[in-house]
Design an enzyme around this catalytic site. Structure first.
Site: not given
Ligand code: PGA
Length: 247
Positions: A9, A11, A94, A96, A166, A172, A212
Site C-alpha cells: 500500500n 499510500k 483503510h 486512514e 490492521e 506506521g 509495520s
Molecule cells: P505500515 O502501513 O506497514 O506502514 O504500518 C500498513 C498499512 O497502513 O496498510
C-alpha cells in the site's frame, strides 16, 4: 490451501516518474509463485505501473473508490473506471480513510458491494485503536466492522474478499503486533466469517495482517495458521518489500 496474498500500500507516495522507478527496481526480485502479489498505488500512477508490470504476475490495486458508477461526485473515482484500466484489487475502509476522510462502516459496505459487482477484489481493512485494545474490546470492534462491511454480500462473493486485519496502533508506528496477537484476531475474523457464511467460505477467504510489517517480521507472521499474507505500507516503498514478499 489458501494462497498467500501480499499487497503493498503505497499510500500518497511516489509521483508518476518515481512510481515507475520503484516498481522497476522491485519487480525482478519478487517471487509470485508462492504468493499473489499486489501493488496498490496512487490513481495517477496506475497506468504507468500497469505498463511496468505487464510482463510479470504482479497485480494492480487501487487504494479507494466511490460506490457509485458515475455522476456528480467531484474528485472521486469509480469502480468501472478502475476496472477499465486493468485494476484487479481495491483497498477499502483503510483506517486512514476512516479517520481522515469520514469513511464509515456504511460507506465501506456500499463500496465492498460495488467493487464485487464490478469484478474488483476488495481488500477490506478492519482493526482496533490502541484505546479499544486497552479496553479489551478488540474482538467486539473487529467483529462489528467485518459484519457491517459484508452486510448483504452473498456467499459466493464473500469468498473473493480479502480482509486485512490492521490494528491502528501498529500502522506506521514501527510497533508490529506479535505473531500471537495478530493470529488471535485473524482467527476470530475467520470465526465470524464461518458464523455468517459457513465453513466452506471461512476456509477459502484470505486474511492479511498489516501494521509495520518488514522483511524481518514477515516470516513469523505469515507462517501463522490464520494469517494469509500482509498489507504492507512503509516497507513496500523500498527494497525491503522484496524480502517481505519472498519471506
Ligand atoms: P505500515 O502501513 O506497514 O506502514 O504500518 C500498513 C498499512 O497502513 O496498510
Amino acid at each position: 490451501m489458501r494462497k498467500k496474498i501480499i499487497a503493498g500500500n503505497w499510500k500518497m507516495n511516489k509521483n508518476h516518474n518515481e512510481a515507475v522507478e520503484l516498481i522497476n527496481s522491485l519487480k525482478s526480485g519478487i517471487d509470485t509463485d508462492k504468493s499473489d502479489v499486489v501493488v496498490c498505488v496512487p490513481y495517477v500512477d496506475l497506468l504507468s505501473v500497469k505498463e511496468a508490470i505487464k510482463d510479470t504476475n504482479i497485480s494492480l490495486g487501487a487504494q479507494n473508490m466511490h460506490f457509485e458508477d458515475a455522476g456528480a461526485y467531484t474528485g472521486e473515482i469509480s469502480a468501472p473506471m478502475l476496472k477499465e484500466i486493468g485494476v484487479k484489487y481495491v483497498v477499502l475502509g483503510h483506517s486512514e480513510r476512516r479517520a481522515y476522510f469520514g469513511e464509515t462502516d456504511e460507506t465501506v459496505n456500499k463500496k465492498v458491494i460495488k467493487a464485487l459487482q464490478s469484478d474488483l477484489i476488495p481488500i477490506l481493512c478492519v482493526g482496533e485503536s490502541l484505546e479499544e485494545r486497552e479496553l479489551n474490546i478488540t474482538m467486539e470492534v473487529v467483529r462489528i466492522q467485518v459484519k457491517k462491511a459484508l452486510a448483504n454480500v452473498s456467499k459466493e462473493d464473500a469468498k473473493k474478499v480479502v480482509i486485512a486485519y490492521e490494528p491502528i496502533w501498529a500502522i506506521g508506528t514501527g510497533k508490529v503486533a506479535t505473531k500471537e496477537q495478530a493470529e488471535e484476531v485473524c482467527k476470530e475474523i475467520r470465526t465470524v466469517i464461518e458464523e455468517c457464511y459457513g465453513k466452506e467460505v471461512a476456509d477459502v477467504l484470505r486474511i492479511q495482517y498489516g501494521g509495520s510489517v518488514t522483511g524481518d517480521s514477515a516470516n513469523e507472521l505469515f507462517n501463522m495458521p490464520n494469517i494469509d499474507g500482509g498489507l504492507v505500507g512503509g516497507a513496500s516503498l523500498k527494497d525491503d518489500f522484496i524480502k517481505v514478499v519472498n519471506y
